[in-house]
Design an enzyme around this catalytic site. Structure first.
Site, PDB file in Angstrom:
ATOM      1  N   ASP A   1     -14.199 -26.214  42.867  1.00  0.00           N
ATOM      2  CA  ASP A   1     -14.358 -27.480  43.586  1.00  0.00           C
ATOM      3  C   ASP A   1     -15.474 -27.393  44.614  1.00  0.00           C
ATOM      4  O   ASP A   1     -15.738 -26.325  45.195  1.00  0.00           O
ATOM      5  CB  ASP A   1     -13.070 -27.828  44.331  1.00  0.00           C
TER       6      ASP A   1
ATOM      7  N   HIS B   1     -13.238 -22.172  45.082  1.00  0.00           N
ATOM      8  CA  HIS B   1     -14.408 -22.836  45.677  1.00  0.00           C
ATOM      9  C   HIS B   1     -15.513 -21.789  45.807  1.00  0.00           C
ATOM     10  O   HIS B   1     -15.377 -20.857  46.611  1.00  0.00           O
ATOM     11  CB  HIS B   1     -14.092 -23.375  47.067  1.00  0.00           C
TER      12      HIS B   1
END
Length: 253
Positions: free
Chosen positions: A64, A209
């Site tokens: 993400d 991430h």
């Protein structure tokens, strides 16, 4: 980071995604697992994807909030390890700044999805504001790759019926996750690895991430350890095949 699905009217139904997995709530409605979607489509005679996850033990690795300056290093690792990933891209400071990285993701076979322009809680926005969070990222990705995403991940995993209605009109299915290392809160690579390995399993969706310092160094060992368990890496869409993610619908292992 939490993932929750809310009713129209913003009344919480609640489901917290923890580092080692998911605590589900029996009152959740309108949420389908990728495995259930895949099985239903297979019963209808749909063809399997490039990897048949009905027989292979598949897992999806997702990232993400990119692309960012470190993303090419991650892409080098994924290319070396022959791992396809799904990237949920953010707009402001990301897709607008690194279109060449978005293009490389597509060229190297990764799946590209939408993670909003500025990471706002969509359940706190009206329909026009939701569209304003989604459409610029769709355009940036299409400009870079020639294709508009069909998947998105709501920030914090928070959604509800009103959000789903807007996303249905925009042609986007919602993808949540089964395990996160909470790498936004630590730079400890060993801890990130342990959290992922403790929670990852067949038909799971892993959330990481790449822009946080401890994450990219953890990826090679995560990949090797999960392969040693017999897991095969696929994109989210491959995990669901022969099902096609339905716009507006929420999918979560």
């Amino acid at each position: 980071m939490t993932a929750s699905v809310r009713r129209t009217g913003r009344l919480p139904l609640a489901a917290a995604v923890l580092a080692a997995g998911l605590t589900a709530c029996s009152t959740l409605t309108g949420v389908t697992s990728p495995a259930d979607a895949r099985a239903a489509a297979a019963r209808d005679g749909g063809p399997a994807g490039p990897v048949d996850c009905a027989t292979a033990h598949c897992v999806a690795l997702t990232f993400d909030g990119g692309p960012s300056a470190p993303t090419p290093e991650l892409l080098d690792i994924l290319k070396r390890e022959k791992v396809p990933a799904t990237f949920f891209l953010q707009g402001k400071g990301h897709t607008e700044k690194y279109p060449q990285t978005v293009r490389r993701m597509a060229e190297e076979g990764h799946e590209i999805a939408n993670h909003t322009w500025s990471h706002k809680d969509l359940t706190k926005l009206d329909p026009d504001q939701i569209r304003a969070e989604i459409e610029p990222v769709q355009k940036d990705i299409e400009d870079a790759t020639g294709k508009r995403p069909t998947l998105m991940r709501p920030p914090h995993g928070t959604t509800d019926d009103e959000v789903s209605a807007v996303l249905e009109k925009l042609g986007l299915a919602q993808i949540l996750w089964s395990v996160t290392a909470k790498d936004y809160a630590t730079t400890d690579t060993a801890l990130i690895e342990r959290r992922v390995l403790d929670g990852a399993d067949r038909d799971g969706i892993i959330l990481l991430h790449e822009r946080y310092a401890g994450t990219i160094p953890a990826v090679p060992d995560i990949v090797r350890a999960l392969r040693d368990r017999g897991l095969t890496f696929v994109t989210v869409s491959q995990l669901m095949a022969p099902a096609h993610p339905r716009p507006g619908k929420v999918y979560r292992p």
